[in-house]
Write a protein that holds these residues in place. Structure first.
Motif, mmCIF file in Angstrom:
data_model
loop_
_atom_site.group_PDB
_atom_site.id
_atom_site.type_symbol
_atom_site.label_atom_id
_atom_site.label_comp_id
_atom_site.label_asym_id
_atom_site.label_seq_id
_atom_site.Cartn_x
_atom_site.Cartn_y
_atom_site.Cartn_z
ATOM 1 N N ILE A 176 0.844 -1.202 0.000
ATOM 2 C CA ILE A 176 0.000 0.000 0.000
ATOM 3 C C ILE A 176 0.875 1.248 0.000
ATOM 4 O O ILE A 176 0.626 2.207 -0.739
ATOM 5 C CB ILE A 176 -0.965 -0.030 1.203
ATOM 6 N N GLU A 236 -3.828 -1.849 -2.729
ATOM 7 C CA GLU A 236 -4.745 -0.834 -2.242
ATOM 8 C C GLU A 236 -5.330 -1.281 -0.905
ATOM 9 O O GLU A 236 -5.290 -2.470 -0.558
ATOM 10 C CB GLU A 236 -5.859 -0.586 -3.266
ATOM 11 N N LEU A 296 4.917 -2.167 -12.461
ATOM 12 C CA LEU A 296 5.195 -0.746 -12.692
ATOM 13 C C LEU A 296 5.908 -0.114 -11.495
ATOM 14 O O LEU A 296 6.917 0.585 -11.651
ATOM 15 C CB LEU A 296 3.873 -0.007 -12.964
ATOM 16 N N LYS A 297 5.385 -0.369 -10.315
ATOM 17 C CA LYS A 297 5.849 0.400 -9.156
ATOM 18 C C LYS A 297 6.911 -0.316 -8.331
ATOM 19 O O LYS A 297 7.680 0.328 -7.626
ATOM 20 C CB LYS A 297 4.642 0.772 -8.285
ATOM 21 N N ASP A 315 5.128 1.278 -18.611
ATOM 22 C CA ASP A 315 3.931 0.913 -19.380
ATOM 23 C C ASP A 315 4.204 0.912 -20.877
ATOM 24 O O ASP A 315 5.004 1.717 -21.367
ATOM 25 C CB ASP A 315 2.815 1.931 -19.114
ATOM 26 N N LEU A 316 3.495 0.047 -21.576
ATOM 27 C CA LEU A 316 3.427 0.165 -23.032
ATOM 28 C C LEU A 316 2.606 1.418 -23.315
ATOM 29 O O LEU A 316 1.529 1.604 -22.723
ATOM 30 C CB LEU A 316 2.731 -1.061 -23.629
ATOM 31 N N SER A 317 3.103 2.286 -24.194
ATOM 32 C CA SER A 317 2.397 3.562 -24.385
ATOM 33 C C SER A 317 1.172 3.409 -25.271
ATOM 34 O O SER A 317 0.179 4.112 -25.102
ATOM 35 C CB SER A 317 3.344 4.612 -24.967
ATOM 36 N N ASP A 318 1.224 2.489 -26.221
ATOM 37 C CA ASP A 318 0.097 2.323 -27.141
ATOM 38 C C ASP A 318 -0.692 1.073 -26.734
ATOM 39 O O ASP A 318 -0.213 -0.049 -26.879
ATOM 40 C CB ASP A 318 0.611 2.179 -28.575
ATOM 41 N N ILE A 319 -1.882 1.299 -26.221
ATOM 42 C CA ILE A 319 -2.697 0.153 -25.791
ATOM 43 C C ILE A 319 -3.881 -0.063 -26.728
ATOM 44 O O ILE A 319 -4.823 -0.784 -26.391
ATOM 45 C CB ILE A 319 -3.195 0.330 -24.338
ATOM 46 N N CYS A 326 -9.898 0.187 -14.727
ATOM 47 C CA CYS A 326 -8.855 -0.825 -14.884
ATOM 48 C C CYS A 326 -8.508 -1.087 -16.346
ATOM 49 O O CYS A 326 -7.853 -2.078 -16.653
ATOM 50 C CB CYS A 326 -9.221 -2.109 -14.162
ATOM 51 N N VAL A 327 -8.943 -0.203 -17.242
ATOM 52 C CA VAL A 327 -8.615 -0.376 -18.664
ATOM 53 C C VAL A 327 -7.109 -0.530 -18.846
ATOM 54 O O VAL A 327 -6.645 -1.453 -19.530
ATOM 55 C CB VAL A 327 -9.137 0.813 -19.499
ATOM 56 N N ASN A 328 -6.352 0.356 -18.244
ATOM 57 C CA ASN A 328 -4.908 0.308 -18.463
ATOM 58 C C ASN A 328 -4.289 -0.937 -17.823
ATOM 59 O O ASN A 328 -3.395 -1.550 -18.399
ATOM 60 C CB ASN A 328 -4.240 1.573 -17.919
ATOM 61 N N GLN A 334 -2.364 -3.567 -20.195
ATOM 62 C CA GLN A 334 -0.929 -3.815 -20.019
ATOM 63 C C GLN A 334 -0.637 -5.306 -19.834
ATOM 64 O O GLN A 334 0.279 -5.850 -20.442
ATOM 65 C CB GLN A 334 -0.397 -3.016 -18.813
#
Lengths: 590, 135
Positions: free
Chosen positions: B26, B32, B57-58, B64-68, B83-85, B89
């Motif tokens: 967290i 989270e 990522l963290k 991240d891949l920039s183009d999703i 949660c799309v990204n 990813q």
């Protein structure tokens, strides 16, 4: 009495038939210009914290952004503990250890305003089980105690529609069943021969009507202009006035387009508004129980419909506003509706809100501490500057000081994936369209004098957004052939647009936008007559007369700040950069 | 499997210390508060995608891949706004798979709400580990 589903709606002001009313539903709803500030979502997503928010406040003060109008600091999703404690909202103990009142006090001590977030469903979009549904009173009491000045209310997990994360079968509340016929006054009337369908949503399939309801506007598929709902209407002749039994041959479903909830009206009077018993399938028709309706002698318009998608959502937002106004004792709170355009809020948002989102999010690749997130100029879905612009640009007639503002989502300036030209056009578009200007970037990447700072503090552009006349620009020309540039929904970005808006000092804002990612080298000319024909009715008589009679014009470029004198009654732009724009203030010289 | 079992598996695969993992996760932003409070709840695919993506990522600094945009072939991608990204990813990196929506396999979806099994978690997390190893 309803057996299940949304509550009864006894207030006629919340009904579809009253959406066009200009009478305020809430005395506390004020005429106000589009809100300006910073919102945590695009910058930090669910990862915003007390420390990050304080850093943003410090940057707002250091950069002097508040002096340009950016006054609201809004905590978006991710700030709450994910469960209620003693039925109350609580701050996330790790992210906001000092609590929301302390956060509000800090923000207020810096001369700024404090905004928070919730959701009309039973959870927030992040999944936290603290949605405001059935907690309107207790939550609004806490919000008032926390001294909020702004609230953004989302639409996830909504019980009465198939919204994001909601049960897909909730569509049963949003659409009428399939309908084959009605029987009344001793006769059966068939859909095929005897009914009219209003609006573009419903259609006839075989021998029955389906999709009786309202288009879902979350995705960019449908125009926001014109009738967005459909009804099935039968003209029924009665020899004698009186009460009659109506039965409906129907078949229910639980999916987008086919539901279980039916509304029956005769002209303006609603006689039935509830669920019908389920049928075996959406093509297994049966007769409804008898529905009592009153007819007059002569022709009666019997309306079979379901406007509950819009009415339920309005009702849910109204419950929150009502509690805020009851508890707040006149506190001035901006009410930001965020149901993503799903229920066509351009029709009803003015009754309860100060602005309403028009689509799903402008980006889903939000940032985090150390990551700016990513935005796009164009995309097939809502996730781009042009996706939002293409819809908002034809929605000017829905906005205004006495209504509220179309909200094409927060600014993405400062995120990765878009260049300076794109950001400049983005800012200019939002200002021309009187959109809320909510910065969505990590402000620590901005320094005084850099291009982001210069753009977000361009006073001439901000003045367009905040002009006291409060009139959203109208698109008066586009290079793509179309019947009416002010109304036609155009998603092909291989074009340039021209927008105009009248300003309170009698001048005109004139903007040229190149939507395509290559140069636009065809000259575009707009005449004074083009302008007066399109927005003359919205100008004061004096301003209109000055514009028509001026022999020349001072033309100020709102980016370069240069002023030139034009001695003819037309204005021409010869070149636009890829995704670029030119924005001018036109001042008549008499 | 539960969220807690998934996080235990993650700790094993990535050689993370399980003790106080919730506090650390967290604080570092890859878990989270809901993961701690709902640790006994079953884990669905969208929450698995979130945890894996945020962990890479963290905690592992995998950008991240920039183009999703190619992830939009998942017909339910936009059903989950927050949660799309995360989904895009892990899907585009081949960590989590799609499910067929039609018999011919022409249409596919992510199936956000389906509960993750222990076997699936092993597969996802080991693929994620391989990505970290490749750097």
């Amino acid at each position: 009495m309803l057996s299940e589903g949304p509550s009864e709606i006894n207030n006629k002001r919340l009904r579809y038939d009253a959406f066009s009313s200009e009478e305020p539903l809430f005395p506390g709803k004020k005429q106000r210009l589009p809100a300006m500030g910073w919102n945590s979502w695009n910058a930090f997503g669910s990862g915003n914290t007390e420390d990050l928010t304080k850093e943003m406040v410090h940057k707002i003060k250091e950069l002097g952004l508040d002096s340009y109008g950016y006054s609201y600091v809004v905590l978006d999703d991710g700030c709450y503990r994910p469960v209620r404690v003693d039925d109350r909202l609580c701050p996330d103990p790790v992210k906001f250890p000092s609590g929301f009142k302390a956060m509000a006090d800090f923000i207020h001590s810096e001369g700024l305003k404090f905004g928070m977030y919730n959701d009309i469903g039973d959870r927030l979009c992040s999944g936290a089980e603290v949605g405001i549904y059935k907690h309107e009173k207790i939550d609004c009491n806490d919000y008032i105690n926390w001294d909020i000045d702004f609230i953004k209310v989302d639409n996830c997990y909504y019980m009465w529609d198939n919204a994001t994360f909601s049960n897909k079968e909730n569509a049963r509340y949003s659409f009428a069943p399939n309908i084959k016929s009605v029987s009344i006054v001793g006769r059966t009337y068939n859909v095929l021969e005897d009914a009219d369908i209003t609006g573009p949503c419903a259609f006839v399939k075989g021998d029955y009507a389906t999709f009786i309801g309202t288009f879902d506007g979350t995705a960019p598929d449908h125009s926001p202009v014109g009738e967005r709902s459909s009804e099935l209407v039968f003209d029924i002749e009665a020899d004698e006035p009186g009460e009659y039994d109506l039965t409906v041959s129907y078949a229910t479903g639980k999916e987008e387009g086919i539901g279980c909830w039916l509304q029956v009206g005769v002209d303006d009077e609603i006689y039935f508004d509830q669920m019908l018993p389920e049928t075996e399938s959406s093509e297994s028709f049966k007769d409804s129980p008898a529905i009592k309706v009153k007819l007059v002698s002569g022709i009666n318009k019997i309306r079979l419909m379901n406007h509950r998608r819009q009415e339920n959502t309005l009702n849910s937002y109204s419950e929150i506003r009502k509690e805020l106004e009851n508890i707040s004792d006149g506190r001035d709170i901006v009410f930001s509706i965020c149901e993503w355009g799903k229920t066509q809020p351009q029709n009803w948002g003015h009754l309860v809100g100060d602005s309403w989102r028009i689509l799903n999010d402008i980006t889903f690749q939000v940032g985090s501490d150390g990551d700016h997130g990513t935005a796009a100029w164009e995309s097939d879905y809502t996730t781009s500057i042009t996706s939002q612009y293409n819809k908002a640009v034809i929605m000017d007639e829905f906005s205004g000081l006495d209504k509220g503002w179309n909200d094409p989502d927060m600014l993405v300036i400062g995120m990765d994936g878009i260049d300076e030209n794109m950001c400049s056009s983005h800012m200019a578009m939002w200002c021309m369209m009187n959109s809320p200007l909510m910065l969505g970037l990590d402000l620590r990447r901005v320094e005084k004098g850099d291009w982001i700072y210069n753009l977000i503090t361009n006073e001439d552009l901000i003045a367009l957004d905040q002009d006291p006349l409060g009139i959203q620009a109208k698109r008066i020309y586009t290079t793509i052939p179309c019947s009416d540039p002010s109304l036609e929904y155009i998603r092909d970005n291989d074009r340039a647009d021209v927008l105009v808006k009248p300003l309170s000092d009698g001048s005109i804002a004139l903007a040229f936008f190149n939507l395509k990612q290559s140069d636009h080298d065809e000259p575009i000319t707009v005449s004074v007559e083009n302008i007066t024909d399109s927005i003359g009715a919205k100008m004061g008589n004096s301003a209109l007369s000055d514009l028509k009679n001026a022999s020349s014009f001072d033309v100020k470029d709102l980016f370069s700040k240069s002023i030139s004198r034009v001695d003819e009654k037309q204005f021409t732009v010869d070149h636009l950069d890829p995704c670029g724009c030119k924005v001018f203030k036109i001042i008549p010289v008499l | 499997m539960t969220r807690d079992a998934f996080i235990k598996t993650l700790c094993r695969v990535f050689a993370e210390d399980y003790s106080e993992v919730y506090r650390r996760g967290i604080e570092n932003g890859w878990l989270e508060q809901q993961d701690r409070e709902f640790r006994s709840d079953l884990l669905n695919r969208r929450n698995a995608a979130r945890i894996i993506h945020n962990y890479l990522l963290k905690e592992k600094n995998i950008p991240d891949l920039s183009d999703i945009s190619e992830a939009s072939e998942l017909k339910d991608l936009y059903d989950c706004r927050v949660c799309v990204n995360h989904v895009a990813q892990v899907y585009l990196r081949g960590i989590m798979d799609s499910k067929p929506l039609s018999r011919d396999g022409k249409y596919i979806f992510f199936d956000h709400e389906r509960i993750v099994t222990s076997d699936e978690a092993e597969v996802y997390l080991n693929k994620a580990c391989q990505i970290v190893s490749r750097g």
